[in-house]
Design a protein around this motif. Structure first.
Motif, PDB file in Angstrom:
ATOM      1  N   ILE A 100       0.848  -1.207   0.000  1.00 29.91           N
ATOM      2  CA  ILE A 100       0.000   0.000   0.000  1.00 29.91           C
ATOM      3  C   ILE A 100       0.882   1.255   0.000  1.00 29.91           C
ATOM      4  N   HIS A 101       1.908   1.269   0.823  1.00 27.93           N
ATOM      5  CA  HIS A 101       2.812   2.430   0.840  1.00 27.93           C
ATOM      6  C   HIS A 101       3.360   2.709  -0.560  1.00 27.93           C
ATOM      7  N   GLY A 102       3.830   1.667  -1.228  1.00 22.70           N
ATOM      8  CA  GLY A 102       4.402   1.846  -2.564  1.00 22.70           C
ATOM      9  C   GLY A 102       3.377   2.389  -3.537  1.00 22.70           C
ATOM     10  N   GLY A 103       2.183   1.853  -3.478  1.00 18.88           N
ATOM     11  CA  GLY A 103       1.123   2.277  -4.390  1.00 18.88           C
ATOM     12  C   GLY A 103       0.680   3.709  -4.137  1.00 18.88           C
ATOM     13  N   LEU A 104       0.678   4.116  -2.885  1.00 13.02           N
ATOM     14  CA  LEU A 104       0.297   5.498  -2.575  1.00 13.02           C
ATOM     15  C   LEU A 104       1.344   6.455  -3.141  1.00 13.02           C
ATOM     16  N   ALA A 105       2.605   6.076  -3.039  1.00 16.55           N
ATOM     17  CA  ALA A 105       3.659   6.917  -3.620  1.00 16.55           C
ATOM     18  C   ALA A 105       3.481   6.994  -5.137  1.00 16.55           C
ATOM     19  N   ASP A 106       3.139   5.848  -5.762  1.00 17.14           N
ATOM     20  CA  ASP A 106       2.838   5.842  -7.206  1.00 17.14           C
ATOM     21  C   ASP A 106       1.749   6.864  -7.518  1.00 17.14           C
ATOM     22  N   GLY A 107       0.719   6.865  -6.697  1.00 22.83           N
ATOM     23  CA  GLY A 107      -0.427   7.740  -6.944  1.00 22.83           C
ATOM     24  C   GLY A 107      -0.032   9.202  -6.864  1.00 22.83           C
ATOM     25  N   ILE A 108       0.796   9.536  -5.891  1.00 23.38           N
ATOM     26  CA  ILE A 108       1.274  10.915  -5.774  1.00 23.38           C
ATOM     27  C   ILE A 108       2.108  11.269  -7.000  1.00 23.38           C
ATOM     28  N   GLY A 109       2.908  10.313  -7.446  1.00 18.14           N
ATOM     29  CA  GLY A 109       3.724  10.548  -8.639  1.00 18.14           C
ATOM     30  C   GLY A 109       2.873  10.854  -9.858  1.00 18.14           C
ATOM     31  N   MET A 110       1.860  10.029 -10.086  1.00 11.14           N
ATOM     32  CA  MET A 110       1.036  10.245 -11.287  1.00 11.14           C
ATOM     33  C   MET A 110       0.210  11.515 -11.163  1.00 11.14           C
ATOM     34  N   ALA A 111      -0.307  11.769  -9.980  1.00 18.15           N
ATOM     35  CA  ALA A 111      -1.154  12.951  -9.804  1.00 18.15           C
ATOM     36  C   ALA A 111      -0.339  14.233  -9.959  1.00 18.15           C
ATOM     37  N   LEU A 112       0.904  14.215  -9.503  1.00 18.12           N
ATOM     38  CA  LEU A 112       1.647  15.475  -9.426  1.00 18.12           C
ATOM     39  C   LEU A 112       2.760  15.651 -10.458  1.00 18.12           C
ATOM     40  N   MET A 113       3.346  14.555 -10.963  1.00 14.97           N
ATOM     41  CA  MET A 113       4.546  14.805 -11.774  1.00 14.97           C
ATOM     42  C   MET A 113       4.814  13.848 -12.927  1.00 14.97           C
ATOM     43  N   GLU A 114       4.326  12.624 -12.882  1.00 14.63           N
ATOM     44  CA  GLU A 114       4.731  11.670 -13.928  1.00 14.63           C
ATOM     45  C   GLU A 114       4.005  11.952 -15.242  1.00 14.63           C
ATOM     46  N   LEU A 115       4.756  12.069 -16.310  1.00 20.29           N
ATOM     47  CA  LEU A 115       4.153  12.284 -17.627  1.00 20.29           C
ATOM     48  C   LEU A 115       5.133  11.867 -18.708  1.00 20.29           C
TER      49      LEU A 115
END
Ligand code: MCN
Ligand code: CUN
Length: 784
Positions: free
Chosen positions: A674-689
């Motif tokens: 869950i920790h890893g997935g939440l970090a993924d979510g922050i990445g996609m929401a804020l910076m990954e493109l």
């Protein structure tokens, strides 16, 4: 507890595999060094779309350290210039006629060392004639747009498929009678799984035995072996795929990449092993991407906030070849679980897949086969509906969530959800967050011109593909085998078909056997990642290991236990029907002191003890598990952000995640997932493109350009647990490996939109970089 403190079954224990990982003693593909091993490198296209006029390899071949230069014409002689994809398309192994995306494989050099192989790439002369580039999926179907896949017979356009689910007529009917309809274009941009370890292979073809050994970074060793056999024409029993330690997969290691085949051919030509390992840019620019879903969503409701229906239209950008990995009958994966956690009357979704001049792949990155996209869309729509109705988004959700009494629940697009208690999960998340107080704080801050936002996401997933009668990949049914061997001294070896990339299977699968047999997990060795040593199965993705292979392990252990009962009855000279089981031991009913442990029984089963008629010796068992349904984990997430209106900078201040994955085998590992997935979510929401310019140049080719989240962007996670067992899984367990990645982006984006409410911003697309947030506040379009 066992002597060293590990539980005798489920519970927290440290990961067994970490003993080698924390000491730097893992073995990854790039650690494999064979005698006489050569090194491969790939020449890639600098252009996104061009005709190949000529390829001159003479200078490269003359390089003193070069052993072979392979182009499409060498491959064509072996029938290998093109290969099948996991979606019944074909993909060029090395380009012959045209290149169709930037970074496409054009030639493969085999040399004495890695540096020489790379140097020689510069000596290959390719003449290209540029063609118009389709970089925007939105124009791919225009009549004037160039046809990318003119290699396909009679192909007149860039359409890959049209697919739909749900009932259009009844959906239109509920929309017609709705008081409120909210519609929005929502983009889930192209992102990349970006595993720490890039992809690679060491291919060793033995010309005497005619046997291929492939050490490769794969999430699905058995499926890869079958595919290699059919593509290469080598009999399957003479192919061995070994997947040693894998440094992260996230879906990126599901496909077979062209360079894998080139390495095999390189080994065939040179008679020596050939290693090929991708560099970071190659991984980012050319290997399986994720998402790239251009969605139009509409949600219909009554004026008092009862959601009635959902209508969705998607344009799916699949890149130059349709290489997505998903079960055959589901070209858009499981996207049609788009109704999410809500009780609504009707839904309809249509998905059109198109080719563009971009790297192929798709689905990858903790998506549960496109549920990431579906979940994000519905959670954004529900928030926009709340805005429209001027209702609190938590209240609107509470009003529409499925109730516990509705399970098993068949959703309007046909999924049968197995179990859940959604309102309780949201209540727990709100209580943990202190929701009322947060709203009060927000109101006070708004007065002061401070912009704080609270975002909610209630997601439902479908993981554990899948029932053989509904699901296959390239004709391979999605059941998984498992073999359990019990030694005379009572310790065990479990052989499984799935392949950990960091999920901790060596620990949790040992715990499953330990739980069923009452022995210590330390006494169970888990073997995986070698097709010569493990039974057939489709591998690890779509969080299917625990739902499918974990069930196989449980059933195999239960079969051992039943056999042990018969042996115990012979040992104790009583009828099996007079025996009862308690953790690790069969005993005589009514006389609990008279019994035999599994260890004692294992010794007896291997001894000269006379066994009842029909009972073979030993305790070994196996199982092929065909899941009756998927499992449906779900959760309720709340994110709290602070937005700086001057800079557009977002700070994720808090994140509350309540997850229900049924029975938790190892809560520590579950929380890590869950920790890893939440970090993924922050990445996609804020910076990954993964962006492209209009010429199809990839703008995300390094970690300077493709941004990943770090601990700096992540708040201390606040986790809550719910346990609603899956009624059809032998342990009651559901998958958890992707839940947080699927559920969290919507919570972050909803929080940011909530913060921007005073600026009348309804929606802005991910990633919400400072520039994107600032533009949204200013009411300006983001210049991309
Ligand atoms: N688990 C548990 N109790 C449950 C469910 C799971 O203890 N009720 C444990 C499992 O036994 C396993 C882990 O949690 O050790 C994840 O299990 P599961 O949900 O079955 O998922 P898979 O093992 O099939 O892993 C696949 C999933 C996917 S699809 C992606 S993408 C992803 C993810 O796992 N990639 C990962 N998590 C990852 N974690 C790491 N470290 N690296 C990746 O590449
Ligand atoms: Cu969709 S990424 Mo995981 O299924 O390997």
């Amino acid at each position: 507890m066992s002597a060293n403190g590990s539980p005798m079954g489920f519970g927290r224990m440290r990961r067994k595999e970490d003993a080698r990982f924390v000491r730097g003693r893992g073995t990854y593909v790039d650690d494999v060094r064979l005698p006489g091993m050569l090194h491969g490198a790939v020449l890639r296209s600098p252009l996104a779309h061009a005709r190949i006029e000529s390829i001159d390899t003479t200078a490269a071949e003359a390089h003193p350290k070069v052993q072979a230069v392979i182009t499409a014409s060498e491959l064509a002689e072996r029938g290998l210039a093109w290969m099948p994809t996991l979606s019944y398309d074909t993909q060029a192994v090395l380009a012959s006629d045209k290149v169709r995306f930037q970074g496409q494989e054009v030639a493969f050099v085999v040399a004495e060392d890695h540096y020489a192989a790379r140097d020689a790439l510069a000596l290959i002369d390719v003449e290209y004639s540029p063609l118009p580039v389709v970089a925007d999926a939105g124009t791919s179907l225009d009549e004037s747009t160039v046809v990318i896949r003119d290699d396909l017979k009679d192909k007149q356009d860039n359409r890959i498929f049209d697919w739909e689910a749900g009932d259009k007529a009844s959906t239109d009917a509920v929309f017609a009678k709705a008081d409120v309809v909210v519609a929005q274009d929502v983009l889930y941009p192209r992102v990349h799984p970006a595993p720490l370890e890039t992809c690679g292979i060491v291919a060793d073809f033995d010309p005497i035995a005619e046997k291929l050994t492939a050490w490769s970074t794969t999430q699905a060793p058995h499926a890869h072996r079958t595919l290699l056999a059919s593509v290469l024409g080598i009999p399957e029993h003479r192919i061995r795929v070994i997947s040693p330690d894998v440094g992260g997969g996230f879906g990126n290691k599901v496909p077979i990449y062209p360079a894998y085949l080139c390495a095999v051919v390189g080994s065939m030509i040179t008679g020596r092993p050939v290693k090929w390992a991708e560099d970071r840019s190659e991984n980012l620019m050319t290997s399986a991407f994720a998402r790239d879903y251009h969605m139009r969503g509409e949600i219909a409701a009554t004026s008092d906030g009862k959601i009635l229906g959902l209508r969705v239209r998607v344009l799916a950008d699949h890149g130059a070849f349709n290489c997505t990995a998903q079960p055959t009958d589901y070209p858009a994966g499981f996207f049609h679980i788009v109704t999410g956690s809500y009780d609504l009357q009707a839904a309809h979704c249509e998905v059109t897949g198109v080719y563009t001049n971009k790297a192929p792949g798709g689905v990858a990155y903790a998506c549960s086969f496109r549920i990431a996209e579906a979940s994000y869309l519905v959670e954004r729509l529900v928030d926009m509906l709340a805005l429209e109705l001027d209702t609190d988004p938590a209240e609107l959700r509470m009003r529409n969530l499925l109730r516990p009494g509705q399970f098993p629940y068949v959703c309007p697009t046909g999924w049968e959800y197995d179990s859940g208690n959604y309102p309780a999960a949201l209540e727990l998340a709100m209580k943990t967050a202190g929701y009322e107080a947060l709203r009060a704080e927000q109101a006070a801050k708004r007065e002061r011109g401070e912009y704080m936002g609270i975002g909610i996401s209630c997601f439902t997933e479908a993981v554990g593909a899948g029932p053989r009668k509904h699901m296959d990949i390239l004709g391979l049914g999605m059941a998984d085998g498992c073999e359990l061997r019990i030694h005379p001294t009572g310790s065990a070896v479990l052989r499984i078909s799935v392949q950990s990339q960091g999920q901790g299977h060596e620990t949790t699968f040992a715990q499953i056997v330990a739980h069923e047999l009452g022995i210590s997990p330390d006494e169970v060795e888990v073997v995986h990642g070698d097709t010569d040593q493990t039974p057939f199965g489709l591998g690890t993705y779509g969080s299917r290991s625990t739902p499918v292979s974990g069930a196989a392990a449980a059933v195999a252990a239960q079969r051992v236990r039943e056999r042990a009962k018969l042996v115990a009855s012979a040992m104790l000279e009583v009828s099996p029907s007079d025996l009862d089981w308690e953790r690790g031991r069969w005993f005589v009913r009514g006389a609990p002191t008279i019994g035999r442990t599994i260890t004692e029984i294992a010794a007896a089963a291997h001894s000269s003890l006379e066994l009842p008629d029909g009972v073979e010796g030993h305790l070994d068992a196996s199982c092929v598990y065909n899941p009756p349904n998927l499992t449906f984990p779900y959760g309720a997430y709340i994110c709290v952000v602070d937005v700086d209106p001057g800079t557009g900078q977002v700070k994720v201040r808090r994140f509350i995640a309540v997850d229900d994955c049924g029975t938790r085998i190892n809560p520590t590992i579950v929380e890590g997932q869950i920790h890893g997935g939440l970090a993924d979510g922050i990445g996609m929401a804020l910076m990954e493109l993964m962006a492209f310019d209009s010429d199809g140049n990839c703008l995300g080719g390094s970690f300077m350009d493709y941004l990943l989240p770090t601990s700096v962007e992540c708040p201390p996670w606040e986790l809550g647990e719910m346990v609603t067992p899956s009624p059809h899984h032998p342990l009651g367990a559901k998958g958890i490996g992707e839940s947080a990645t699927v559920g969290s982006p919507a919570a972050v984006v909803n929080a940011i939109m909530d913060a921007l409410k005073p600026f009348d911003v309804r929606h802005a697309d991910m990633p919400l970089t400072p520039a994107a947030v600032w533009c949204a506040i200013q009411g300006r379009p983001l210049r991309s």
